[in-house]
Design an enzyme around this catalytic site. Structure first.
Site, PDB file in Angstrom:
ATOM      1  N   VAL A  24       0.832  -1.201   0.000  1.00 50.39           N
ATOM      2  CA  VAL A  24       0.000   0.000   0.000  1.00 50.39           C
ATOM      3  C   VAL A  24       0.868   1.253   0.000  1.00 50.39           C
ATOM      4  O   VAL A  24       0.378   2.358   0.077  1.00 50.39           O
ATOM      5  CB  VAL A  24      -0.960   0.041   1.206  1.00 50.39           C
ATOM      6  CG1 VAL A  24      -1.955  -1.105   1.133  1.00 50.39           C
ATOM      7  CG2 VAL A  24      -0.197  -0.003   2.523  1.00 50.39           C
ATOM      8  N   ASP A  25       2.182   1.067  -0.051  1.00 49.97           N
ATOM      9  CA  ASP A  25       3.061   2.234  -0.094  1.00 49.97           C
ATOM     10  C   ASP A  25       3.764   2.262  -1.445  1.00 49.97           C
ATOM     11  O   ASP A  25       3.426   1.504  -2.341  1.00 49.97           O
ATOM     12  CB  ASP A  25       4.082   2.180   1.057  1.00 49.97           C
ATOM     13  CG  ASP A  25       4.855   0.869   1.063  1.00 49.97           C
ATOM     14  OD1 ASP A  25       4.707   0.070   0.106  1.00 49.97           O
ATOM     15  OD2 ASP A  25       5.615   0.641   2.017  1.00 49.97           O
ATOM     16  N   ASP A  26       4.723   3.148  -1.589  1.00 51.76           N
ATOM     17  CA  ASP A  26       5.371   3.264  -2.894  1.00 51.76           C
ATOM     18  C   ASP A  26       6.545   2.311  -3.017  1.00 51.76           C
ATOM     19  O   ASP A  26       7.668   2.712  -3.329  1.00 51.76           O
ATOM     20  CB  ASP A  26       5.806   4.717  -3.115  1.00 51.76           C
ATOM     21  CG  ASP A  26       4.589   5.607  -3.261  1.00 51.76           C
ATOM     22  OD1 ASP A  26       3.603   5.138  -3.868  1.00 51.76           O
ATOM     23  OD2 ASP A  26       4.610   6.728  -2.748  1.00 51.76           O
TER      24      ASP A  26
END
Ligand code: PRX
Length: 694
Positions: A563-565
């Protein structure tokens, strides 16, 4: 065919919720990684008959142990730890943790007061138990016909010699040693040699560039580097020493001086072809045989750092994840034993490179601690033919085979005859790790490779967790293609909503951990604040995994992706920020933005939007040069698959790049861009779309 028919088309994906950003972590959206892995396919449970020698043969067996592990973690882990040698016992109240920054410093400790040594437990202990002449490393070289067997006694002798050499150049307890090696036995031997004397190893994957290696050497302050003249990958030679030389030079430029480089002569690059720095460089084959084959073990506190391993996140430079000795040892051994049903003498093969956490826990430490025979494969799975893996399985009669979904998908794409031409009747358990496995690839692995006989353990975990966290136990409950199913002992997962509220029952959200497990990350090298900010500030009170997750009504967990980069390329974690920084360092580039896109083989590929300075044309030469820059600064595995020229990047008025839009443009979903009115310059979007494919 019957099992394949159990796959049915998936329902339309549920609407993705947008997650509020919790500084400093950038949580872009739940399930942002619209995984090709799971999309379009849904699987039903596949029961597989398997009798586990661990005695866990039903969900009820598991639940009895699991409940105890959660209610009385200190007692549960102490019972498991007793199989090892502890020079000094732990205190009764040996475990503590705080995951809530508001209550003070975040910390985890296990086996407080105890002293031990993981090298002793992984090697010497077996010799003392009469297994000295049992093979523990089965090395298979890059070329067919190259192999080598090492027994526990051989390994102890060699480890001791390397440890004595390290001591002779001034390495002692707590000092860090960088290891940049091909997959030869000397790689895990170097790790064990560090552990034997309480030094902290920092293994850097041989695919990393000189820049990446130098950054890691300087951050860890590794005064000694252990490397090889070269490495062989199919027909390619990797000039490891040459890269290491450059890294050492770069580190010196940034103010850190490496004092000694130990070089293993690898046949791919003979001695005469290596540049040499007198006084700093030493040939392994000259110096190590001269050393005494006895080296006393250095007993260390349970919390003494065992190793550093650098990993990428959403922001900044890679972080040196620090693991402890006692807790890591108990987690690595226990997970290996229960998940792979690994017993002394079993022939087990994990295809990971020691440069990644999987190689640390499930090629080196876990199998050794369990007294197994661990296959170490130097080459690549499709060389000389795509049959190589199965030829190795047949040759060594491998019982447990653990690999990455990307390898499964790449071999699935080949003719099945490559698999079936080799005898795989020794196989009992198959495993996957590193990224979601799509049910179709899962079924192929299960039916074609495992002949419908072997449970597949889809293990979810991370560099930071040190050991598998959510995973099936073979034979204890039906496999669910694409799902890691249930938490391992001592692991208490939670599904959080975007505000950090725990969701009950069937739910989808962000995966967090509520309770410490023995191999919990202890800190980030040299930056405890960054450690707390990265893992414990998005949702106070919980360890933040960075993954989205679904839980079914009966408590089974399915990972939906980061859910992050962070992009997961062939199971390797690549930080978008690092790739962007590499691209932006190119003279022609003003700015770059990187997103992931679904890739049939790699799981995710790297898609880079690049804006050039005025006066530079969008040319093939610049494109190639940009890719080369990333290869040089990070490593080949991080090279962008696509460079998309952009007249500018879509930014909010506050200057934040809207990656959500870029992810959609990358997969040609131009009608799903959503609201673009908040952009500083909404017109930029059309400009980017027009340059697609140019
Ligand atoms: O996104 C998850 C994915 O890999 C990430 C961890 O990467 P790394 O630290 O490099 O460790 C990889 C080997 C343990 C996770 O945050 N991941 C790992 N295993 C799985 C997975 N995603 C889905 N299913 C898995 N079994």
């Amino acid at each position: 065919a019957k099992a394949l028919s159990q796959l049915r088309p998936r329902q339309p994906p549920i609407l993705r919720r947008h997650v509020v950003r919790a500084a400093p972590i950038h949580v872009s959206s739940v399930g942002a990684r619209a995984t090709s892995a799971v999309q379009g396919e849904v699987a039903r449970a596949v029961p597989v008959e398997y009798h586990a020698r661990t005695g866990i043969n039903s969900r009820a067996d598991y639940e009895t142990l699991y409940n105890r592990s959660i209610q009385d973690p200190a007692g549960f882990w102490a019972d498991l730890a007793r199989q090892f040698h502890w020079e000094k016992p732990w205190r009764k109240d040996h475990m503590s943790f705080n995951f809530d920054r508001r209550k003070g410093q975040v910390s985890t400790t296990f086996f407080d007061g105890a002293r031990t040594n993981i090298c002793y437990n992984a090697v010497d202990r077996h010799i003392e138990q009469g297994r000295g002449s049992q093979p523990c490393f089965l090395w298979e070289g890059n070329d067919i016909g190259e192999d080598r067997v090492m027994t526990f006694s051989d390994v102890r002798d060699e480890v001791s010699r390397v440890a004595n050499w390290l001591k002779s150049v001034g390495i002692g307890k707590g000092d860090s040693v960088a290891i940049y090696m091909p997959m030869v036995c000397e790689l895990p031997i170097a790790m064990l040699a560090c552990a034997r004397i309480g030094a902290v190893h920092s293994v850097v994957f041989g695919g990393f560039s000189a820049e990446s290696l130098s950054q890691r050497i300087a951050d860890a302050k590794s005064k000694v580097v252990i490397t090889a003249s070269g490495g062989a990958r199919a027909k390619k030679v990797v000039p490891l020493k040459q890269i290491a030389d450059k890294a050492v030079q770069l580190a010196a430029g940034s103010g850190f001086q490496v004092e000694n480089v130990l070089v293993y002569e690898h046949k791919s690059v003979p001695k005469g072809e290596c540049a040499w720095t007198e006084g700093r460089d030493t040939w392994y084959q000259d110096a190590i045989p001269q050393q005494d084959r006895h080296c006393p073990v250095e007993w260390v506190d349970s919390e003494h750092p065992l190793f550093l391993l650098y990993t990428s996140g959403s922001t900044g430079n890679p972080k040196g994840v620090v693991h402890s000795t006692g807790g890591y040892m108990v987690s690595a051994a226990t997970t290996t034993r229960y998940i792979f049903d690994l017993q002394p003498g079993d022939v087990y093969w994990c295809t990971a490179d020691c440069g990644w956490i999987t190689g640390h826990s499930y090629l080196a430490y876990g199998p050794l601690l369990c007294g197994a025979q661990s296959v170490i494969f130097e080459g690549v799975p499709n060389y000389p033919t795509p049959a190589r893996c199965w030829q190795v399985v047949e040759k060594y009669k491998v019982r447990q085979f653990y690999t990455a979904p990307t390898l499964v998908r790449s071999l699935e794409a080949q003719d099945n005859k490559f698999v079936t031409q080799h005898d795989r009747s020794s196989l009992r358990i198959l495993g996957t790790v590193g990224e979601p496995i799509n049910p179709r690839a899962w079924m192929w692995f299960f039916e074609t490779v495992g002949e419908g006989r072997c449970p597949i353990v889809d293990t979810w975990w991370q560099t930071e967790t040190g050991a598998a966290m959510i995973t099936p136990l073979p034979g204890a409950w039906p496999c669910l293609p694409g799902s890691a199913t249930l938490p391992f002992f001592g692991v208490l997962p939670v599904i959080l909503d975007d505000k950090g509220k725990e969701l009950d029952g069937e739910a989808e959200g962000i995966l967090g951990m509520k309770q410490a497990w023995p191999s919990t990350i202890r800190t980030v090298k040299g930056d405890h604040k960054r450690f707390e900010e990265t893992y414990f500030s998005a949702f106070p009170g919980y360890y933040f995994t960075g993954d989205g997750c679904k839980r079914s009504a009966d408590g089974q967990y399915t990972i939906t992706g980061r859910v992050d980069d962070v992009i997961n390329v062939s199971g390797h974690r690549v930080g978008t920020a690092e790739v962007e920084a590499a691209l932006a360092s190119h003279g022609a580039c003003i700015e770059a933005a990187v997103v992931g896109f679904d890739h049939d083989i790699k799981g995710q590929g790297i898609y880079a939007y690049v804006t050039l300075h005025d006066g530079n044309d969008f040319s093939e030469d610049i494109r190639k040069d940009l890719v080369k820059t990333v290869r040089e600064q990070i490593g080949a595995f991080a090279a962008p698959d696509v460079i998309h020229w952009a007249p500018g990047l879509p930014k909010t008025r506050s200057g934040k790049i809207m990656r959500r839009i870029l992810r959609k443009i990358a997969v040609k979903k131009d009608d799903e861009l959503g609201d673009t009115s908040t952009l500083a310059d909404p017109g930029i979007v059309q400009g980017i779309i027009e340059l697609r494919g140019k």
